[in-house]
Design a protein around this motif. Structure first.
Motif, PDB file in Angstrom:
ATOM      1  N   LEU A  18       0.730  -1.202   0.063  1.00  0.00           N
ATOM      2  CA  LEU A  18       0.091   0.046   0.123  1.00  0.00           C
ATOM      3  C   LEU A  18       0.823   1.400  -0.118  1.00  0.00           C
ATOM      4  N   LEU A  19       1.966   1.352   0.601  1.00  0.00           N
ATOM      5  CA  LEU A  19       2.790   2.434   0.714  1.00  0.00           C
ATOM      6  C   LEU A  19       3.400   2.622  -0.725  1.00  0.00           C
ATOM      7  N   GLY A  20       3.726   1.368  -1.337  1.00  0.00           N
ATOM      8  CA  GLY A  20       4.249   1.554  -2.873  1.00  0.00           C
ATOM      9  C   GLY A  20       3.149   2.168  -3.687  1.00  0.00           C
ATOM     10  N   LEU A  21       1.882   1.917  -3.445  1.00  0.00           N
ATOM     11  CA  LEU A  21       0.813   2.384  -4.208  1.00  0.00           C
ATOM     12  C   LEU A  21       0.806   3.786  -3.999  1.00  0.00           C
ATOM     13  N   ALA A  22       0.770   4.127  -2.748  1.00  0.00           N
ATOM     14  CA  ALA A  22       0.955   5.749  -2.076  1.00  0.00           C
ATOM     15  C   ALA A  22       1.924   6.529  -3.051  1.00  0.00           C
ATOM     16  N   ILE A  23       3.289   5.869  -2.916  1.00  0.00           N
ATOM     17  CA  ILE A  23       4.277   6.592  -3.836  1.00  0.00           C
ATOM     18  C   ILE A  23       4.018   6.635  -5.264  1.00  0.00           C
ATOM     19  N   ILE A  24       3.250   5.630  -5.770  1.00  0.00           N
ATOM     20  CA  ILE A  24       3.035   5.655  -7.259  1.00  0.00           C
ATOM     21  C   ILE A  24       2.030   6.810  -7.504  1.00  0.00           C
ATOM     22  N   SER A  25       1.015   6.860  -6.726  1.00  0.00           N
ATOM     23  CA  SER A  25       0.029   8.001  -6.873  1.00  0.00           C
ATOM     24  C   SER A  25       0.847   9.334  -6.527  1.00  0.00           C
ATOM     25  N   GLY A  26       2.006   9.459  -5.758  1.00  0.00           N
ATOM     26  CA  GLY A  26       2.469  10.671  -5.566  1.00  0.00           C
ATOM     27  C   GLY A  26       3.296  11.048  -6.657  1.00  0.00           C
ATOM     28  N   ILE A  27       3.880   9.875  -7.276  1.00  0.00           N
ATOM     29  CA  ILE A  27       4.464  10.469  -8.444  1.00  0.00           C
ATOM     30  C   ILE A  27       3.789  11.020  -9.614  1.00  0.00           C
ATOM     31  N   TRP A  35      -3.579  19.323 -12.522  1.00  0.00           N
ATOM     32  CA  TRP A  35      -3.913  19.798 -10.982  1.00  0.00           C
ATOM     33  C   TRP A  35      -5.200  20.725 -11.227  1.00  0.00           C
ATOM     34  N   LEU A  36      -5.228  21.599 -12.269  1.00  0.00           N
ATOM     35  CA  LEU A  36      -6.354  22.259 -12.524  1.00  0.00           C
ATOM     36  C   LEU A  36      -6.311  22.326 -13.912  1.00  0.00           C
ATOM     37  N   GLU A  37      -7.841  22.269 -14.451  1.00  0.00           N
ATOM     38  CA  GLU A  37      -8.081  22.276 -15.681  1.00  0.00           C
ATOM     39  C   GLU A  37      -9.250  23.158 -16.303  1.00  0.00           C
ATOM     40  N   SER A  38      -9.507  23.603 -17.366  1.00  0.00           N
ATOM     41  CA  SER A  38     -10.691  24.397 -17.739  1.00  0.00           C
ATOM     42  C   SER A  38     -11.718  22.859 -17.859  1.00  0.00           C
ATOM     43  N   GLU A  39     -13.149  23.159 -17.230  1.00  0.00           N
ATOM     44  CA  GLU A  39     -13.891  22.143 -17.324  1.00  0.00           C
ATOM     45  C   GLU A  39     -14.632  21.948 -18.759  1.00  0.00           C
ATOM     46  N   SER A  40     -14.671  22.836 -19.548  1.00  0.00           N
ATOM     47  CA  SER A  40     -15.357  22.717 -21.136  1.00  0.00           C
ATOM     48  C   SER A  40     -14.805  23.487 -21.978  1.00  0.00           C
ATOM     49  N   LYS A  41     -14.757  23.062 -23.260  1.00  0.00           N
ATOM     50  CA  LYS A  41     -14.418  23.994 -24.162  1.00  0.00           C
ATOM     51  C   LYS A  41     -14.865  25.473 -24.128  1.00  0.00           C
ATOM     52  N   TYR A  43     -10.903  25.303 -24.082  1.00  0.00           N
ATOM     53  CA  TYR A  43      -9.765  24.941 -22.855  1.00  0.00           C
ATOM     54  C   TYR A  43      -8.830  25.956 -22.790  1.00  0.00           C
ATOM     55  N   GLN A  44      -9.004  26.895 -21.749  1.00  0.00           N
ATOM     56  CA  GLN A  44      -8.326  27.987 -21.548  1.00  0.00           C
ATOM     57  C   GLN A  44      -7.085  28.019 -20.488  1.00  0.00           C
ATOM     58  N   HIS A  45      -7.282  26.850 -19.634  1.00  0.00           N
ATOM     59  CA  HIS A  45      -6.278  26.725 -18.526  1.00  0.00           C
ATOM     60  C   HIS A  45      -6.201  25.336 -18.168  1.00  0.00           C
ATOM     61  N   GLN A  46      -4.528  25.249 -17.920  1.00  0.00           N
ATOM     62  CA  GLN A  46      -4.263  23.978 -17.292  1.00  0.00           C
ATOM     63  C   GLN A  46      -3.310  24.198 -16.537  1.00  0.00           C
ATOM     64  N   ALA A  47      -2.977  23.624 -15.405  1.00  0.00           N
ATOM     65  CA  ALA A  47      -1.977  23.689 -14.078  1.00  0.00           C
ATOM     66  C   ALA A  47      -1.375  22.487 -13.661  1.00  0.00           C
ATOM     67  N   SER A  48      -0.207  22.458 -13.309  1.00  0.00           N
ATOM     68  CA  SER A  48       0.400  21.492 -12.380  1.00  0.00           C
ATOM     69  C   SER A  48       0.813  21.945 -11.244  1.00  0.00           C
ATOM     70  N   SER A 146      -8.425  18.796 -11.171  1.00  0.00           N
ATOM     71  CA  SER A 146      -8.473  17.568 -11.972  1.00  0.00           C
ATOM     72  C   SER A 146      -7.893  16.300 -11.318  1.00  0.00           C
ATOM     73  N   TRP A 147      -7.412  15.433 -12.371  1.00  0.00           N
ATOM     74  CA  TRP A 147      -6.774  14.185 -11.749  1.00  0.00           C
ATOM     75  C   TRP A 147      -5.575  14.084 -11.057  1.00  0.00           C
ATOM     76  N   ALA A 148      -4.558  15.088 -11.466  1.00  0.00           N
ATOM     77  CA  ALA A 148      -3.352  14.851 -10.620  1.00  0.00           C
ATOM     78  C   ALA A 148      -3.346  15.292  -9.459  1.00  0.00           C
ATOM     79  N   TYR A 149      -4.456  16.350  -8.982  1.00  0.00           N
ATOM     80  CA  TYR A 149      -4.715  16.724  -7.753  1.00  0.00           C
ATOM     81  C   TYR A 149      -5.491  15.678  -7.075  1.00  0.00           C
ATOM     82  N   GLY A 150      -6.248  14.959  -7.649  1.00  0.00           N
ATOM     83  CA  GLY A 150      -7.191  13.738  -7.057  1.00  0.00           C
ATOM     84  C   GLY A 150      -6.072  12.699  -6.740  1.00  0.00           C
TER      85      GLY A 150
END
Length: 184
Positions: A18-27, A35-41, A43-48, A146-150
């Protein structure tokens, strides 16, 4: 019927797994641009965790600015990275702890304590980022975290669970070491 709970010999590797899985998720969270994305067309913003990119008026290229120019950006990245490094150290310590025949449960409790420190660092980063991002960076349209933040939150939730299990593992010391017969 053979049952396998956390306290059996074969299942002692679940926590390092499980710690290995947490490391993979962290990577994935550290490397992901979602981390942040535009929700619909359009698409004006994306961030890490590292940069914020915008594309306005149907431009062909994204215009990116580093979030490391902001104190909160450096703080969010540093706290997440420190938590991630401690998580990797805990993973290595847990593999060593479960590899030796004589398992020292004070050693395992120490890993649990370090994992709670990881949780504090990761939650701090995951709270600083959205609060300061939305206050500092001008956003247009509808945006979502978005997904990376998740994946960052997923890693944190896994670490919370592992921290509790590592701290409470001494309650099953005899079962783990094989000092009592299993009940079928």
């Amino acid at each position: 019927m053979v049952t396998c709970s956390l306290a059996c010999w074969r299942c002692r590797w679940l926590l390092p797994l499980l710690l290995g899985l947490a490391i993979i998720s962290g990577i994935i969270a550290l490397a992901g641009k979602g981390w942040l994305e535009s929700e619909s067309k359009p698409y004006q913003h994306q961030a890490s965790l590292w940069e914020s990119c915008t594309k306005f008026n149907n431009a062909l290229n994204w215009q990116c600015e580093s979030l490391m120019e902001y104190a909160w950006g450096r703080a969010a990245a540093a706290t997440y990275l420190v938590g991630f490094v401690i998580l990797v150290i805990c993973f290595i310590l847990s593999v060593v702890a479960f590899s030796i025949d004589v398992l020292s449960f004070s050693y395992v409790r120490g890993i649990g304590g370090l994992l709670f420190i990881v949780v504090i660092f990761q939650i701090t980063s995951l709270i600083i980022y959205p609060v300061m991002f939305t206050d500092t960076i001008p956003l247009r349209g509808s945006n979502m975290f978005s997904w990376a933040y998740g994946f960052g939150w997923g890693s944190t939730i896994i670490v919370i669970g592992c921290a509790f299990f590592f701290c409470c593992l001494h309650n099953w010391e005899d079962e783990i070491l094989g000092n009592i017969k299993p009940a079928y």
